[in-house]
Design a protein around this motif. Structure first.
Motif: not given
Lengths: 109, 166
Positions: A20, A22-24, A53, A55-57, A59-60, A83, A86-87, B31, B59, B63, B66, B131, B138
């Motif tokens: 994953r 993710d934000a973590a 997985f 998420d947007s973080s 992706l960033g 998954n 998709r992002v 998180p 997803l 979002e 978080n 970024e 989303l």
């Protein structure tokens, strides 16, 4: 956080082993991967097959890594899972990154 | 269940028609806790809905939750560093005929209005790629019937993740 890095002479093969992004872990992911790609100064093929997985973080973080590479060096994303794909697709980032279905084989010289 | 009850078709049918899988949890907006919760949500619904629906649900929830964690009130008191209270999220998900209905409340900061206004993607400038700024795009893109209000110290957010993506 672990990356499996293989120097294929013409480029660098990097396998992401985190399931994953993710934000973590996005910040750590970005810092570690950026360190590897900046140090090696080669085109990068990133194997994403194990990432379930993102998420947007996440992706960033990928975009930040892309931006840390000089313009002439490619960042190729290989084997995106649905998954993750998709992002990239929904954010139109699939037009910015070079996305390929399978991990690239070593290219002949 | 006794044979007598089982033989009552009226009751049995009504129960099966009304019973839908649910998920409810109260969690701290952190998180790691969000990640654990998402994995439990996936486990709860994976035999009920398609992998595609589950991916969209996961997803959107990531979002939303978080965002709450990221915008937790900042504690300026150095004595309380790390001990500051995290916002608490209440998450409910119910399966309906056409999708998964989600309701989230939290006692974090108020949601800025622009999050809920129709959004487009941040401009994709090749020389200066954004970024961030993708999260609410989303959420809006993947949900239906998205609604929000704030009452007292809590945010209330509800939406549906349709089974078939329009």
């Amino acid at each position: 956080m672990q990356f499996i890095v293989e120097d294929a002479e013409t480029h660098l093969n990097i396998k992401v082993t985190e399931p994953r992004i993710d934000a973590a872990i996005a910040t750590l992911f970005k810092d570690k991967l950026r360190e590897i790609v900046v140090k090696n100064r080669k085109p990068v093929h990133l194997d994403m097959a194990l990432v379930d997985f993102m998420d947007s973080s996440g992706l960033g973080a990928m975009i930040a890594v892309r931006k840390s590479l000089p313009e002439n060096l490619a960042l190729v994303l290989c084997a995106l899972t649905p998954n993750v794909e998709r992002v990239f697709r929904l954010t139109r980032m699939d037009s910015v990154f070079d996305i390929r279905p399978h991990p690239a084989q070593k290219e002949p010289l | 269940m006794t044979p007598t009850r089982r033989s009552d078709p009226g009751l049995g049918n009504r129960l099966s028609a009304q019973t839908q899988p649910m998920f409810h949890r109260i969690l701290n907006a952190h998180p790691i806790t969000v990640r654990d919760t998402l994995q439990d949500v996936r486990h709860r619904f994976r035999s009920e809905v398609s992998e595609d629906t589950l991916g969209r649900l996961e997803l959107v929830l990531a979002e939303v939750m978080n965002n709450v964690a990221e915008h937790a009130p900042i504690c300026d008191d150095p004595q309380l560093m790390g001990a500051g209270r995290l916002p608490v999220i209440h998450l409910s998900i119910v399966r309906h005929n056409s999708g998964l209905t989600c309701a989230l409340t939290d006692d974090g900061v108020s949601l800025p209005e622009e999050c809920l206004l129709p959004r487009s993607l941040p401009p994709l400038l090749p020389d200066d790629l954004p970024e961030g700024g993708f999260g609410w795009f989303l959420i809006q893109d993947l949900t239906q019937a998205l609604c929000y209000y704030r009452e007292g110290s809590r945010n209330y957010l509800a939406f549906c993740i349709p089974f078939a993506q329009s």
